[in-house]
Structures are given as C-alpha cells and as structure tokens.
Design an enzyme around this catalytic site. Structure first.
Site, PDB file in Angstrom:
ATOM      1  N   ASP A  52      -0.171 -10.435 -16.445  1.00 21.62           N
ATOM      2  CA  ASP A  52      -0.661  -9.163 -15.934  1.00 21.62           C
ATOM      3  C   ASP A  52      -2.179  -9.093 -16.091  1.00 21.62           C
ATOM      4  O   ASP A  52      -2.708  -9.546 -17.114  1.00 21.62           O
ATOM      5  CB  ASP A  52      -0.003  -8.069 -16.776  1.00 21.62           C
ATOM      6  CG  ASP A  52       0.041  -6.768 -16.032  1.00 21.62           C
ATOM      7  OD1 ASP A  52       1.125  -6.438 -15.527  1.00 21.62           O
ATOM      8  OD2 ASP A  52      -1.016  -6.107 -15.952  1.00 21.62           O
ATOM      9  N   TYR A 105      -3.999   7.091  -6.006  1.00 16.93           N
ATOM     10  CA  TYR A 105      -4.355   5.735  -5.569  1.00 16.93           C
ATOM     11  C   TYR A 105      -5.779   5.706  -5.018  1.00 16.93           C
ATOM     12  O   TYR A 105      -6.596   4.850  -5.385  1.00 16.93           O
ATOM     13  CB  TYR A 105      -3.348   5.276  -4.502  1.00 16.93           C
ATOM     14  CG  TYR A 105      -3.678   3.962  -3.855  1.00 16.93           C
ATOM     15  CD1 TYR A 105      -3.352   2.758  -4.466  1.00 16.93           C
ATOM     16  CD2 TYR A 105      -4.329   3.915  -2.617  1.00 16.93           C
ATOM     17  CE1 TYR A 105      -3.667   1.543  -3.866  1.00 16.93           C
ATOM     18  CE2 TYR A 105      -4.642   2.712  -2.009  1.00 16.93           C
ATOM     19  CZ  TYR A 105      -4.308   1.531  -2.641  1.00 16.93           C
ATOM     20  OH  TYR A 105      -4.625   0.331  -2.047  1.00 16.93           O
ATOM     21  N   VAL A 139       3.451   0.489   8.262  1.00 16.80           N
ATOM     22  CA  VAL A 139       4.239   0.929   9.410  1.00 16.80           C
ATOM     23  C   VAL A 139       4.593  -0.233  10.344  1.00 16.80           C
ATOM     24  O   VAL A 139       5.665  -0.247  10.940  1.00 16.80           O
ATOM     25  CB  VAL A 139       3.492   2.076  10.151  1.00 16.80           C
ATOM     26  CG1 VAL A 139       2.147   1.612  10.713  1.00 16.80           C
ATOM     27  CG2 VAL A 139       4.348   2.667  11.245  1.00 16.80           C
ATOM     28  N   ARG A 146      -4.589   4.800  13.645  1.00 21.59           N
ATOM     29  CA  ARG A 146      -4.996   3.939  12.541  1.00 21.59           C
ATOM     30  C   ARG A 146      -5.765   2.738  13.089  1.00 21.59           C
ATOM     31  O   ARG A 146      -5.618   2.365  14.257  1.00 21.59           O
ATOM     32  CB  ARG A 146      -3.776   3.413  11.768  1.00 21.59           C
ATOM     33  CG  ARG A 146      -2.972   4.471  11.018  1.00 21.59           C
ATOM     34  CD  ARG A 146      -3.758   5.042   9.845  1.00 21.59           C
ATOM     35  NE  ARG A 146      -2.966   5.958   9.028  1.00 21.59           N
ATOM     36  CZ  ARG A 146      -2.823   7.264   9.264  1.00 21.59           C
ATOM     37  NH1 ARG A 146      -3.392   7.821  10.327  1.00 21.59           N
ATOM     38  NH2 ARG A 146      -2.113   8.011   8.448  1.00 21.59           N
ATOM     39  N   ASP A 162      -0.286  13.469   5.482  1.00 19.75           N
ATOM     40  CA  ASP A 162      -0.680  12.313   6.295  1.00 19.75           C
ATOM     41  C   ASP A 162      -2.083  12.507   6.875  1.00 19.75           C
ATOM     42  O   ASP A 162      -2.431  13.598   7.344  1.00 19.75           O
ATOM     43  CB  ASP A 162       0.328  12.139   7.440  1.00 19.75           C
ATOM     44  CG  ASP A 162       0.208  10.785   8.106  1.00 19.75           C
ATOM     45  OD1 ASP A 162      -0.149   9.812   7.405  1.00 19.75           O
ATOM     46  OD2 ASP A 162       0.458  10.700   9.323  1.00 19.75           O
TER      47      ASP A 162
END
Ligand code: UD1
Length: 361
Positions: free
Chosen positions: A91, A178, A220, A244, A305
């Site tokens: 890790d 994130y 996606v 996008r 979104d």
C-alpha cells in the site's frame, strides 16, 4: 506528435496494476526498470505487460531481489510479467513498502488512488487516507530520492464549472471529498516544486476510458459497452444532454510521458481532448459500435451530477506539447475490438497486442 522516449531510467508507478497505471507500465517496460507498487484492491497482475517473445531484454536492468520485498517472479507467474517489471504488493500508505519501492528511482508516476467519488462521499476519512495522506507520503518519498513526480489529479478539482471550456485558472470548488482530496494533492504537488525544488507535474484527467476500465466504479463508457453487448437497456441518467470530455487511456499515457521530461514543471495541466460529447450521443455511438439493438432508456438524473465538463487544452498544447490523438469514435471502435479479442482469446494475447502497440510508438 510522438512522446519523448524515457529510457534507462528507474521508474516507480504507484497503482501500476490499475487501469491507467498498467498502461503506463506497458509503455515504460521495454526500456526502463519499472517498479509497480499496488495493493491489488482494484488492479490485476493480468494487466501487467508480459515478457517479450525473445527472452532477453536490452537497454535496461532488472531490479535485484535484494532491493525489493517481492520480485515479479515471486509474486506472479513469471511468464506473465515483463523482466523489467518488479511488483511490490503493498500500500502507498505503508512507509516501508513505499521506501523499498522508491529506493533509487529517478521518476515516480503517482497513479494510486481510491477513485470512487461515491465511496468518498460515504467514507470521506477513508478516501482521504489514500488520496491525500498516503499521497503526501509519496511526495515526501520523491523528495527523499530527489525524483521527479507526475501526479494523477482530476477534473473533479473544478466542481461545477463556471466557464466552458474549463481552463486551469478556472475557480476550483470541488463538490465531493474525492475532488477536495485531489485538489489538495494537486496544490501540494505544485508547491513541492517551489518549496523543495522538486520537478513535479500535476495532470488533471478529464473522463478517462479504455481497456481494463471495469468494476463498480468504472466510467459511463464501460457501463454502456457492457449493456450494449448484453443487449440490455442502455441507462441514461436524466435527459442525456449533459456533456463530458472523454479521453482515451493511450493519450493519458502520452501526457504522462510528456510530463516526465518537460521543463514546464511545478504546474497543473488539463488532460482532455477539448471535445465535449453528450451522454445521449455517447449511448448511440457505443450501441452502433457494438452493433446492438439495445433500447436506450432514461433514469432519474444523478444527484449532484455536473452538467457540462470540457477541457481547455491550450496550456497543455503550449507548455506540455501534448495533444490527444484518439477520437472518441476510433477509441470506442478499438475498445469494442479489444474486448471482442479478449473474450475470444486469452487475456495475455490481448495484453501482448497492447504492449506491442506501445513498443512501436
Ligand atoms: C468522472 C470521473 C470522476 C471525476 C469526474 C471529474 C469516472 C468513472 N469518474 O465522473 O472520478 O471526479 O469525472 O469531473 O471517470 N451516466 C449515465 N448512465 C450510466 C452511468 C453514467 O447516464 O449508466 C452519466 C452520469 O450521470 C454522468 C456521465 O454519464 O452524467 C458521466 O458519468 P461517469 O462516467 O460516472 O463520470 P463523471 O461523473 O463525469
């Protein structure tokens, strides 16, 4: 544009068995000593480049077993992993594993991350541990080794954009843990150049796609591809007018290679194509490429979104001398062919083909 060759270097790729990291390892392995530090939470040994057909590899050396806790031949079937690649199963948050993996390296590509935005919302501290705390250990290790670092940042740093296309000077207001973590890492990365005179580059990936992107947190394109192949309904969230900037993983590899040699360090670059595609057009593109008759259906829009996202690529073009080469149409076509191949032949044959492609570039 061809990427500059990186040769005879000792390179660490964190997350080197993952989606983007493994493609990078494939590009580096023929001419460099490559260390892969990966905890295999989402990565796979099968993604690592196979040994070349001829047993001997010229132009570089393999890591000695005494230098690392585990060599490729100890941890995996030695026929599946390139001689120049040493796998360290560990890790990035483990300082001992990181130290051993980074000992004597010239260059670090930091790709390891917990990439799920939704998981970061569910468990912000856990994702912060990897995406920020452990990433800071990677930067510190680079400082120790006086190694160049190229860091995987994200378009997530921008949040809901207040301009289109989004330039690097746009406001940064991430809307997920994130994104917050990637923004902090991006800032640290840039400041390390100034504070410690370390050559660092931060690459803000837009929507990456390509072979080996799979699993519950994949993008996606891989979701639509799986649905179209199975002739299941292709599920568009909302009206599908959201857009996008999709960039193929081979272009992301090229951007990383440019970042590994550029003089324009201590800064961040958008890594996209500059083209925006609506999700509705994408659904049709994928369905046509597969030759599927799957219906296209609409679901509720995804909460939070981002409506539109697209990179201003002028800084990357000007300073990094990077421009994407793969159009969405050809990227999807090759992805369909690639997945056809991997379902009809072994994973290793597909890997060898991919590896060959990089070797020739
Ligand atoms: C992507 C990144 C994320 C990054 C963000 C930066 C991926 C997997 N995620 O998120 O790490 O923080 O860019 O801007 O690359 N969609 C559908 N149907 C589906 C799946 C998705 O319509 O079955 C839609 C989504 O609602 C969204 C778009 O497709 O509008 C893209 O979704 P996704 O691939 O998950 O990526 P981002 O949300 O853009």
């Amino acid at each position: 544009m061809t990427s500059p060759a990186i040769r005879d270097s000792t390179v660490l790729v964190t997350g080197g068995a993952g989606f983007i990291g493994s493609h990078l390892v494939g590009a580096l392995a023929p001419h460099n000593e490559v260390r892969v530090l990966d905890n295999f939470s989402t990565g796979s040994r099968e993604y690592l480049p196979p040994a070349p057909a001829s047993a001997s590899v010229s132009g570089s050396t393999s890591a000695s077993a005494s230098e690392s806790p585990a060599t490729s031949s100890e941890t995996a079937d030695s026929t599946t992993v390139h001689d120049n690649v040493t796998v360290i199963d560990g890790d990035i948050g483990d300082p001992m594993a990181l130290q051993r993996a980074a000992r004597g390296v010239d260059l670090i590509f930091h790709q390891a991350a917990l990439v799920s935005v939704s998981r970061s919302v569910d468990a912000p501290r856990r994702s912060n541990e990897t995406n920020l705390d452990a990433s800071l250990l990677v930067l510190e290790q680079a400082r120790q080794e006086d190694a160049r670092v190229v860091v995987a940042s994200s378009a997530a740093v921008y949040g809901h954009p207040d301009e289109l296309p989004i330039s690097e000077t746009a406001s940064t207001d991430p809307n997920s843990p994130y994104g917050i973590q990637k923004l902090a890492l991006d800032q640290y990365t840039r400041r390390y150049a100034e504070l410690y005179d370390l050559p660092t580059v931060s690459l803000r990936y837009f929507n990456a796609y390509g072979p080996r992107q799979q699993g519950p947190y994949s993008g996606v394109i891989s979701t639509f591809l799986d649905q179209a192949r199975a002739d299941n309904p292709i599920t568009i969230d909302g009206n599908g007018e959201q857009t996008r900037d999709f960039i193929h993983v081979s272009d992301i590899v090229r951007a990383n290679l440019q970042a590994a040699t550029t003089d324009a360090v201590g800064t961040a670059y958008n890594i996209g194509t500059g083209e925006r595609t609506s999700i509705r057009d994408l659904a049709e593109l994928v369905r046509d490429a597969v030759g599927s008759t799957a219906p296209i259906v609409h679901r509720e829009p995804r909460p939070g979104d981002i409506r539109h996202s697209g990179a201003d690529i002028s800084k990357a073009r000007r300073e990094l001398e990077f421009e994407a080469q793969v159009s969405l149409e050809s990227g999807i076509r090759s992805l369909v062919q690639e997945t056809d191949r991997s379902t009809t032949s072994s994973q290793q044959a597909a890997m060898a083909a991919q590896h060959e492609q990089y070797s020739q570039e």
